[in-house]
Design a protein around this motif. Structure first.
Motif, PDB file in Angstrom:
ATOM      1  N   PRO A  31     -25.824  -0.295  -4.524  1.00 38.54           N
ATOM      2  CA  PRO A  31     -25.243  -2.051  -5.077  1.00 38.54           C
ATOM      3  C   PRO A  31     -25.118  -2.225  -3.941  1.00 38.54           C
ATOM      4  O   PRO A  31     -23.843  -1.584  -2.852  1.00 38.54           O
ATOM      5  N   ALA A  32     -25.817  -3.491  -3.319  1.00 46.94           N
ATOM      6  CA  ALA A  32     -25.065  -4.367  -2.560  1.00 46.94           C
ATOM      7  C   ALA A  32     -24.977  -6.138  -2.524  1.00 46.94           C
ATOM      8  O   ALA A  32     -25.970  -6.381  -2.926  1.00 46.94           O
ATOM      9  N   PHE A  33     -23.292  -5.884  -3.210  1.00 48.65           N
ATOM     10  CA  PHE A  33     -23.485  -7.123  -3.886  1.00 48.65           C
ATOM     11  C   PHE A  33     -23.388  -8.988  -2.829  1.00 48.65           C
ATOM     12  O   PHE A  33     -22.887  -7.723  -1.606  1.00 48.65           O
ATOM     13  N   VAL A  34     -23.677  -9.625  -3.280  1.00 44.17           N
ATOM     14  CA  VAL A  34     -23.458 -10.959  -2.368  1.00 44.17           C
ATOM     15  C   VAL A  34     -22.636 -10.959  -3.377  1.00 44.17           C
ATOM     16  O   VAL A  34     -22.586 -11.858  -4.196  1.00 44.17           O
ATOM     17  N   ALA A  35     -21.199 -11.577  -2.093  1.00 48.68           N
ATOM     18  CA  ALA A  35     -19.974 -11.729  -2.744  1.00 48.68           C
ATOM     19  C   ALA A  35     -19.530 -12.971  -1.431  1.00 48.68           C
ATOM     20  O   ALA A  35     -19.900 -12.800  -0.511  1.00 48.68           O
TER      21      ALA A  35
END
Length: 277
Positions: A100-104
């Motif tokens: 996963p690569a979360f947008v934060a």
């Protein structure tokens, strides 16, 4: 379940959750500072963080987990766009994405150790202080994460929402869709019925997430946005209504009760005004 018993069980869970999260953030952050990249040990600890807290939710707070539709996640690059009601949603999405690569928000990356840990897991920063450059920078980081084999995870409303409150989808997801040219997997959840966004109390029940068929790339922006909102909101409402009709083991405030009854009658809550990034 009585409020007193729920409060005791909630306190026990939160003690475990925050203490363990802090310890693991320090460990993974130190690993990231030394290795300066994603490592198998760091990912193993992230998975432990997820599964140990899902077990604690079940054993301490009585919140079971049901996740379905993972077969709808493409094998290749994609964006996973989910309704966001509680921290449980992160537990549900992280393992299914595999990388996963979360947008934060960038501010989260400034937290000591946590920021290093998050960045080692391909986290994509949304820096609103950049003004008009914020979205192009986000797309640039997202494209690099996809090239490393990650799947982008974004909460399109930008914040946690209480069940059946008016939705407010921002345009960051549209810009990602336009800029990356990959499928988008909508996700509906009902977790806010059991773990509220501003509630200190946890209530027993089954938190559910459903990954839905992917929306293909190349659609006109507004067509895509409409399809995304319809898919996420319809599935979220379906999961909420199913839990309500099965019986909620918690007090239901009158405003929520009224909306649940309206949903039962087929009266879907209306949209909030559009918010652009």
């Amino acid at each position: 379940m009585s409020t007193v018993l729920s409060a005791i069980r909630s306190l026990l869970f939160y003690l475990l959750f925050y203490v363990q999260t802090a310890i693991l953030a320090i460990i993974v952050g130190l690993i990231a500072m030394i290795a300066r990249r994603r490592t198998p040990l760091g990912w193993a600890l992230a998975l432990y963080w997820v599964h140990s807290h899902l077990a604690a939710l079940r054993l301490i707070a009585g919140i079971r987990t049901d996740i379905g539709g993972e077969e709808n996640i493409p094998d290749g690059p994609c964006i996973i766009a989910s309704k966001h009601m509680s921290d449980w949603d992160i537990f549900a999405l992280l393992p299914a994405a595999r990388r996963p690569a979360f947008v934060a928000k960038k501010e989260l990356m400034d937290i000591p150790f946590f920021g290093h840990a998050a960045m080692s897991f391909d986290t994509i920063r949304l820096d609103r202080s950049l003004g008009g450059d914020a979205i192009p920078r986000m797309i640039e980081e997202a494209r690099a994460a996809l090239a490393r084999g990650a799947r982008i995870i974004i909460f399109p409303e930008g914040t946690r929402k209480a069940p059946l409150t008016d939705h407010d989808y921002r345009y960051g997801i549209v810009r990602l869709y336009e800029g990356l040219g990959v499928p988008v997997v909508p996700v509906g959840v009902n977790s806010g019925l059991f773990w509220g966004r501003r509630s200190l109390l946890l209530w027993p029940g089954t938190a559910r997430a459903r990954f839905l068929p992917a929306i293909p790339p190349g659609l006109p922006s507004e067509v895509f946005r409409a399809r995304l909102i319809e898919a996420i909101e319809a599935e979220t409402n379906r999961l909420i209504l199913s839990a309500y009709e099965a019986g909620l083991n918690r007090p239901v405030p009158q405003p929520l009760h009224d909306r649940l009854e309206a949903l039962r009658r087929g009266e879907v809550p209306g949209p909030a005004p559009t918010t652009r990034d």
